[in-house]
Design an enzyme around this catalytic site. Structure first.
Site, PDB file in Angstrom:
ATOM      1  N   HIS A  15       0.865  -1.206   0.000  1.00  0.00           N
ATOM      2  CA  HIS A  15       0.000   0.000   0.000  1.00  0.00           C
ATOM      3  C   HIS A  15       0.888   1.237   0.000  1.00  0.00           C
ATOM      4  O   HIS A  15       1.429   1.618   1.034  1.00  0.00           O
ATOM      5  CB  HIS A  15      -0.906   0.001   1.235  1.00  0.00           C
ATOM      6  CG  HIS A  15      -1.900   1.123   1.237  1.00  0.00           C
ATOM      7  ND1 HIS A  15      -3.244   0.932   1.456  1.00  0.00           N
ATOM      8  CD2 HIS A  15      -1.753   2.457   1.050  1.00  0.00           C
ATOM      9  CE1 HIS A  15      -3.875   2.096   1.402  1.00  0.00           C
ATOM     10  NE2 HIS A  15      -2.978   3.049   1.162  1.00  0.00           N
ATOM     11  N   HIS A  17       1.550   5.343  -1.687  1.00  0.00           N
ATOM     12  CA  HIS A  17       1.194   6.524  -2.495  1.00  0.00           C
ATOM     13  C   HIS A  17       2.471   7.096  -3.087  1.00  0.00           C
ATOM     14  O   HIS A  17       3.326   7.596  -2.355  1.00  0.00           O
ATOM     15  CB  HIS A  17       0.493   7.571  -1.629  1.00  0.00           C
ATOM     16  CG  HIS A  17      -0.801   7.090  -1.068  1.00  0.00           C
ATOM     17  ND1 HIS A  17      -1.989   7.203  -1.746  1.00  0.00           N
ATOM     18  CD2 HIS A  17      -1.085   6.439   0.087  1.00  0.00           C
ATOM     19  CE1 HIS A  17      -2.963   6.655  -1.018  1.00  0.00           C
ATOM     20  NE2 HIS A  17      -2.433   6.182   0.094  1.00  0.00           N
ATOM     21  N   LYS A 101      -9.181  -0.274  -5.957  1.00  0.00           N
ATOM     22  CA  LYS A 101      -9.266   0.396  -4.648  1.00  0.00           C
ATOM     23  C   LYS A 101     -10.615   1.054  -4.440  1.00  0.00           C
ATOM     24  O   LYS A 101     -11.074   1.823  -5.290  1.00  0.00           O
ATOM     25  CB  LYS A 101      -8.152   1.451  -4.568  1.00  0.00           C
ATOM     26  CG  LYS A 101      -8.128   2.272  -3.279  1.00  0.00           C
ATOM     27  CD  LYS A 101      -7.663   1.460  -2.085  1.00  0.00           C
ATOM     28  CE  LYS A 101      -7.810   2.230  -0.777  1.00  0.00           C
ATOM     29  NZ  LYS A 101      -6.664   3.017  -0.430  1.00  0.00           N
ATOM     30  N   HIS A 138     -10.538   1.252   1.663  1.00  0.00           N
ATOM     31  CA  HIS A 138     -10.378   2.282   2.688  1.00  0.00           C
ATOM     32  C   HIS A 138     -11.598   2.173   3.577  1.00  0.00           C
ATOM     33  O   HIS A 138     -12.685   2.601   3.205  1.00  0.00           O
ATOM     34  CB  HIS A 138     -10.246   3.678   2.061  1.00  0.00           C
ATOM     35  CG  HIS A 138     -10.013   4.731   3.106  1.00  0.00           C
ATOM     36  ND1 HIS A 138      -8.808   5.368   3.269  1.00  0.00           N
ATOM     37  CD2 HIS A 138     -10.819   5.211   4.090  1.00  0.00           C
ATOM     38  CE1 HIS A 138      -8.885   6.213   4.294  1.00  0.00           C
ATOM     39  NE2 HIS A 138     -10.102   6.129   4.807  1.00  0.00           N
ATOM     40  N   HIS A 176      -4.738  -0.451   5.831  1.00  0.00           N
ATOM     41  CA  HIS A 176      -4.318   0.334   7.002  1.00  0.00           C
ATOM     42  C   HIS A 176      -5.256   0.152   8.193  1.00  0.00           C
ATOM     43  O   HIS A 176      -5.959   1.070   8.612  1.00  0.00           O
ATOM     44  CB  HIS A 176      -4.131   1.815   6.661  1.00  0.00           C
ATOM     45  CG  HIS A 176      -5.152   2.414   5.710  1.00  0.00           C
ATOM     46  ND1 HIS A 176      -6.499   2.346   5.925  1.00  0.00           N
ATOM     47  CD2 HIS A 176      -5.002   3.088   4.561  1.00  0.00           C
ATOM     48  CE1 HIS A 176      -7.128   2.963   4.942  1.00  0.00           C
ATOM     49  NE2 HIS A 176      -6.236   3.417   4.092  1.00  0.00           N
ATOM     50  N   ASP A 249       1.291   2.729   3.522  1.00  0.00           N
ATOM     51  CA  ASP A 249       0.458   3.921   3.334  1.00  0.00           C
ATOM     52  C   ASP A 249       1.307   5.190   3.398  1.00  0.00           C
ATOM     53  O   ASP A 249       0.805   6.250   3.795  1.00  0.00           O
ATOM     54  CB  ASP A 249      -0.689   3.986   4.354  1.00  0.00           C
ATOM     55  CG  ASP A 249      -1.811   4.915   3.907  1.00  0.00           C
ATOM     56  OD1 ASP A 249      -1.855   5.269   2.710  1.00  0.00           O
ATOM     57  OD2 ASP A 249      -2.629   5.300   4.756  1.00  0.00           O
TER      58      ASP A 249
HETATM   59  O1  DOR Z   1      -3.513   9.502   5.518  1.00  0.00           O
HETATM   60  C1  DOR Z   1      -3.842   9.193   4.379  1.00  0.00           C
HETATM   61  N1  DOR Z   1      -3.252   9.741   3.289  1.00  0.00           N
HETATM   62  N2  DOR Z   1      -4.837   8.325   4.226  1.00  0.00           N
HETATM   63  C2  DOR Z   1      -5.348   8.047   3.027  1.00  0.00           C
HETATM   64  O2  DOR Z   1      -6.261   7.269   2.962  1.00  0.00           O
HETATM   65  C3  DOR Z   1      -4.846   8.732   1.814  1.00  0.00           C
HETATM   66  C4  DOR Z   1      -3.491   9.226   1.989  1.00  0.00           C
HETATM   67  C5  DOR Z   1      -3.078  10.211   0.927  1.00  0.00           C
HETATM   68  O3  DOR Z   1      -3.233   9.903  -0.262  1.00  0.00           O
HETATM   69  O4  DOR Z   1      -2.568  11.287   1.263  1.00  0.00           O
HETATM   70 ZN    ZN Z   2      -3.456   5.043   1.439  1.00  0.00          ZN
END
Ligand code: DOR
Ligand code: ZN
Length: 346
Positions: A15, A17, A101, A138, A176, A249
């Site tokens: 997971h 980003h 997702k 999520h 998460h 995450d």
């Molecule tokens: O804290 C987070 N940041 N939770 C999420 O679900 C998305 C992520 C983000 O993309 O910044």
């Molecule tokens: Zn995330």
């Protein structure tokens, strides 16, 4: 292996980003140094909701890797009210897309195109179920009447349990995990359901949001919870159960977007992800369980090969920089200016 080093099969991040453009190019190496593969989240603007968009995003990531890097981005699609069964079939067929997702509309960063009601997604979910394409969730309700700290537990009751009943063979990852209820749900739900756990939810409880003042860099979604929940997560991660595996995450935001009257959610942990997990596992006296959690159970769930290479971590304290570049801005990483007890050996 002496007491001061640990060697693991190279881990994967289930997971992550990565963002896009300059920001992606700034953070990519942190993950690529540590992990062989990562499930890349699709919450860009606009969201990555088609196979064509996911393949183009994948090409941009691969083009940004340094020569010789074997890092493999595993792409995902963003589920919307309009996702079609045909698009799911194309996704499963292309070989580069490994999951879809679900963001409940409005639940978090760039979730405004998310699903307003899962009834709109019946055809897509039926297709995913028969194709074996996992749904990554999520797991928070967005109902403003529900206390922010209860939104995961309420989501499980209101949305997830009915979803599993409607789609008895759909593979689901509750992403998460942040609560004891989340852990219990995954444990009791049968083999097709798993959960990822972040390093920050293993190491911090909600006091970290208010330690000596308001700490925007500790704000994420789902938000940090009470100590009893952190303990339940640590117990699950270190239990040796294959239903729980690593998903950082890691979610970089520019410093200015975090230190704001309405700060963005997300902790940046990619700079030291496996090192932070090693700290958490050491705290629980379970370092020997780290490899299963970080390197075995994820690929087993996704039906992929475990990595062949290994990495080594040394027990050596180092100081984390105050910030790292993020495009033209900077990102404040977890533990900025503080110490981490494990170091990755190249
Ligand atoms: O804290 C987070 N940041 N939770 C999420 O679900 C998305 C992520 C983000 O993309 O910044
Ligand atoms: Zn995330």
């Amino acid at each position: 292996m002496d007491a001061m080093t640990i060697s693991l099969r190279r881990p994967d991040d289930w997971h992550l980003h990565l963002r896009d453009g300059e920001a992606m190019r700034s953070v990519l190496l942190h993950s690529a140094r540590r992990f062989a593969r990562a499930i890349v989240m699709p919450n860009l603007r606009p969201p990555v909701s088609t196979v064509a968009a996911a393949l183009a995003y994948r090409r941009r990531i691969v083009a940004a890797l340094p020569p010789g890097s074997n890092f493999k981005p595993l792409m995902t699609l963003y589920l919307t009210d309009n996702s079609s069964a045909d698009e799911m079939a194309r996704a499963a067929e292309c070989g580069c897309i490994h999951a879809v997702k679900l963001y409940p509309a409005g639940a978090t960063t760039n979730a405004d195109s998310g699903v307003t009601d899962l009834r709109h997604c019946t055809a897509a979910l039926e297709a995913m179920q028969s194709l074996g394409l996992p749904l990554l969730v999520h797991g928070e309700v967005t109902d403003p009447d529900i206390d922010v700290f209860d939104r995961e537990a309420v989501f499980i009751e209101r949305v997830l349990l009915p979803l599993l009943q409607r789609f008895p063979d759909l593979k689901v990852v509750l992403e998460h995990l942040t609560t004891r209820q989340g852990v219990e749900f995954v444990r009791s739900a049968g083999e097709r359901v798993a959960g990822t756990i972040t390093a920050h939810h293993l190491l911090l409880n909600r006091n970290a949001l208010f330690a000596g003042g308001l700490r925007p860099h500790h704000y994420c979604l789902p938000v940090l919870k009470r100590e009893i929940h952190r303990e339940a997560l640590l117990e699950a991660a270190t239990s040796g159960s294959p239903k729980f595996f690593l998903g950082t995450d890691s979610a970089p935001h520019p410093r200015s977007a975090k230190e704001s009257a309405c700060g963005c959610a997300g902790l940046y942990t990619a700079h030291a992800a496996i090192e932070l997990y090693a700290e958490a596992f050491e705290q629980a006296g379970a370092l020997e369980r780290l490899e299963g959690f970080a390197s075995h159970f994820g690929p087993d769930f996704y039906g992929l090969q475990r990595n062949k290479e290994r990495i080594t971590l040394r027990r050596e304290t180092w100081r984390v920089p105050e910030s790292y570049p993020l495009g033209k801005e900077s990102v404040v990483p977890m533990r900025a200016g503080e110490h981490i007890a494990w170091k990755l050996c190249d």
